[in-house]
Scaffold this active site. Structure first.
Site, short mmCIF file in Angstrom:
data_model
loop_
_atom_site.label_atom_id
_atom_site.label_comp_id
_atom_site.label_asym_id
_atom_site.label_seq_id
_atom_site.Cartn_x
_atom_site.Cartn_y
_atom_site.Cartn_z
N PHE A 1 -7.27 -8.45 -10.25
CA PHE A 1 -8.04 -8.53 -11.50
C PHE A 1 -8.18 -9.97 -11.99
O PHE A 1 -9.16 -10.32 -12.66
CB PHE A 1 -7.39 -7.66 -12.59
CG PHE A 1 -8.28 -7.40 -13.77
CD1 PHE A 1 -8.16 -8.19 -14.90
CD2 PHE A 1 -9.23 -6.39 -13.74
CE1 PHE A 1 -8.97 -7.96 -16.00
CE2 PHE A 1 -10.04 -6.15 -14.84
CZ PHE A 1 -9.92 -6.94 -15.96
N GLU A 2 -7.21 -10.81 -11.63
CA GLU A 2 -7.25 -12.23 -12.04
C GLU A 2 -8.04 -13.12 -11.08
O GLU A 2 -8.22 -14.31 -11.35
CB GLU A 2 -5.82 -12.77 -12.16
CG GLU A 2 -5.07 -12.28 -13.39
CD GLU A 2 -4.64 -10.82 -13.26
OE1 GLU A 2 -4.15 -10.43 -12.18
OE2 GLU A 2 -4.81 -10.07 -14.24
N THR B 1 -3.31 6.87 -10.54
CA THR B 1 -4.19 6.95 -11.72
C THR B 1 -5.55 6.31 -11.40
O THR B 1 -5.78 5.83 -10.30
CB THR B 1 -3.55 6.18 -12.91
OG1 THR B 1 -3.66 4.76 -12.65
CG2 THR B 1 -2.11 6.59 -13.12
N HIS C 1 -6.56 3.60 -12.46
CA HIS C 1 -6.48 2.14 -12.59
C HIS C 1 -7.19 1.46 -11.42
O HIS C 1 -7.90 0.47 -11.59
CB HIS C 1 -5.01 1.72 -12.65
CG HIS C 1 -4.80 0.34 -13.13
ND1 HIS C 1 -4.25 -0.66 -12.37
CD2 HIS C 1 -5.08 -0.25 -14.32
CE1 HIS C 1 -4.19 -1.79 -13.06
NE2 HIS C 1 -4.69 -1.55 -14.25
N PHE D 1 -0.28 -9.33 -5.62
CA PHE D 1 -0.01 -7.89 -5.56
C PHE D 1 -0.26 -7.44 -4.10
O PHE D 1 -1.28 -7.79 -3.52
CB PHE D 1 -0.96 -7.15 -6.50
CG PHE D 1 -0.42 -5.86 -7.06
CD1 PHE D 1 -0.33 -4.73 -6.26
CD2 PHE D 1 -0.03 -5.76 -8.39
CE1 PHE D 1 0.14 -3.54 -6.77
CE2 PHE D 1 0.44 -4.57 -8.90
CZ PHE D 1 0.52 -3.46 -8.10
N ALA E 1 -5.66 -7.29 -2.08
CA ALA E 1 -5.53 -5.93 -1.56
C ALA E 1 -5.30 -4.98 -2.72
O ALA E 1 -4.24 -5.05 -3.38
CB ALA E 1 -4.37 -5.85 -0.57
N VAL E 2 -6.29 -4.15 -2.99
CA VAL E 2 -6.17 -3.15 -4.05
C VAL E 2 -6.03 -1.79 -3.37
O VAL E 2 -6.92 -1.37 -2.63
CB VAL E 2 -7.41 -3.16 -4.98
CG1 VAL E 2 -7.17 -2.24 -6.17
CG2 VAL E 2 -7.69 -4.58 -5.47
N ILE E 3 -4.88 -1.16 -3.59
CA ILE E 3 -4.58 0.09 -2.90
C ILE E 3 -4.42 1.20 -3.94
O ILE E 3 -3.68 1.05 -4.91
CB ILE E 3 -3.29 -0.04 -2.06
CG1 ILE E 3 -3.43 -1.17 -1.05
CG2 ILE E 3 -2.97 1.29 -1.38
CD1 ILE E 3 -2.16 -1.52 -0.31
N ARG F 1 -6.86 -3.59 8.32
CA ARG F 1 -7.90 -4.60 8.03
C ARG F 1 -7.32 -5.98 7.71
O ARG F 1 -8.04 -6.88 7.30
CB ARG F 1 -8.77 -4.09 6.87
CG ARG F 1 -9.64 -2.89 7.27
CD ARG F 1 -10.04 -2.01 6.11
NE ARG F 1 -10.86 -0.89 6.57
CZ ARG F 1 -10.37 0.22 7.09
NH1 ARG F 1 -9.03 0.37 7.22
NH2 ARG F 1 -11.16 1.19 7.50
N1 LIG Z 1 -2.64 -2.03 -8.41
C1 LIG Z 1 -3.06 -3.28 -7.94
C2 LIG Z 1 -3.23 -4.36 -8.80
N2 LIG Z 1 -3.00 -4.21 -10.13
C3 LIG Z 1 -2.80 -5.35 -11.00
C4 LIG Z 1 -4.11 -5.96 -11.50
O1 LIG Z 1 -4.83 -6.60 -10.45
C5 LIG Z 1 -3.83 -7.00 -12.57
O2 LIG Z 1 -3.03 -8.03 -12.02
C6 LIG Z 1 -3.11 -6.39 -13.76
O3 LIG Z 1 -3.86 -5.28 -14.22
C7 LIG Z 1 -2.94 -7.41 -14.90
O4 LIG Z 1 -4.19 -7.90 -15.32
N3 LIG Z 1 -3.66 -5.55 -8.32
C8 LIG Z 1 -3.91 -5.71 -6.97
O5 LIG Z 1 -4.28 -6.81 -6.54
N4 LIG Z 1 -3.74 -4.65 -6.12
C9 LIG Z 1 -3.32 -3.43 -6.57
O6 LIG Z 1 -3.18 -2.49 -5.75
C1 LIG Z 2 -4.78 -0.26 -7.84
C2 LIG Z 2 -3.75 -0.04 -8.88
O1 LIG Z 2 -3.82 -0.56 -9.97
C3 LIG Z 2 -2.72 0.98 -8.57
O2 LIG Z 2 -2.00 0.55 -7.43
C4 LIG Z 2 -1.78 1.22 -9.72
O3 LIG Z 2 -1.02 2.36 -9.35
P1 LIG Z 2 -1.01 3.62 -10.36
O4 LIG Z 2 -2.45 4.09 -10.46
O5 LIG Z 2 -0.12 4.66 -9.68
O6 LIG Z 2 -0.47 3.14 -11.67
#
Ligand SMILES: Nc1c(NC[C@H](O)[C@H](O)[C@H](O)CO)[nH]c(=O)[nH]c1=O
Ligand SMILES: CC(=O)[C@@H](O)COP(=O)(O)O
Length: 157
Positions: A61-62, A90, A92, A26, A84-86, A131
């Site tokens: 998450f994995e 929501t 999430h 991701f 990279a989690v951005i 970063r």
């Molecule tokens: N939004 C991002 C995600 N979302 C996906 C989760 O990590 C996971 O793969 C899914 O929920 C299925 O279990 N992952 C990232 O690495 N970065 C994001 O910004």
């Molecule tokens: C970090 C996330 O899971 C995020 O990018 C998912 O985007 P959204 O909150 O708009 O569904």
């Protein structure tokens, strides 16, 4: 005053050091830079390329479950996790970041080995880019050097 004993790990890879890297796909454009930075840091500080193994997972998450499997294999001296989690629209983001950070920390504690947290958790793509090899450095490179230091340190205990 008595001299105290101070332990610290040198940032020079011990002979034959083996490293596993877990990278999440991701935001791949960012994570590829983190992976490249990690490999660069490892090789520049003495890890042989053939002793580096990377595994891709779908998202951050994995990462913990893959890091755990790598750690349990006994094949590696350290595990580096990059992703990279951005933040999106929501909550999430909050749940992903929380579980990924806790999960990675738990792997290191459970397996008693260095497991490095190189997952960017940013408010926007600009912060992630900064970063992943630009003005904010490269989190993957930083984790590489910390991995080497921790392997050297933990061998002294
Ligand atoms: N939004 C991002 C995600 N979302 C996906 C989760 O990590 C996971 O793969 C899914 O929920 C299925 O279990 N992952 C990232 O690495 N970065 C994001 O910004
Ligand atoms: C970090 C996330 O899971 C995020 O990018 C998912 O985007 P959204 O909150 O708009 O569904």
């Amino acid at each position: 005053m008595k001299e105290i004993k101070v332990l610290e790990g040198k940032v020079v890879a011990p002979e034959g050091m083996k490293v596993g890297i877990v990278a999440s796909r991701f935001n791949e454009i960012i994570v590829n830079k983190l992976l490249g930075g990690a490999v660069d840091g490892l090789v520049r500080h003495g890890v042989e390329e053939e002793n580096i193994t990377a595994a891709w997972v779908p998202g951050a998450f994995e990462i913990p479950v893959a890091a755990s499997a790598m750690a349990k294999s006994g094949k590696y001296d350290a595990i580096i996790c990059v992703g990279a989690v951005i933040r999106g629209d929501t909550t999430h983001y909050d749940y992903v970041c929380s579980e990924v950070s806790k999960g990675i920390a738990q792997v290191g504690l459970a397996e008693k080995m260095p497991v490095l947290f190189g997952v960017l958790t940013t408010e926007n793509i600009e912060q992630a880019i900064a970063r992943a090899g630009s003005k904010g450095g490269n989190k993957g490179y930083d984790c590489a050097l910390s991995a080497i230091e921790m392997v050297n340190l933990m061998r002294q205990f």
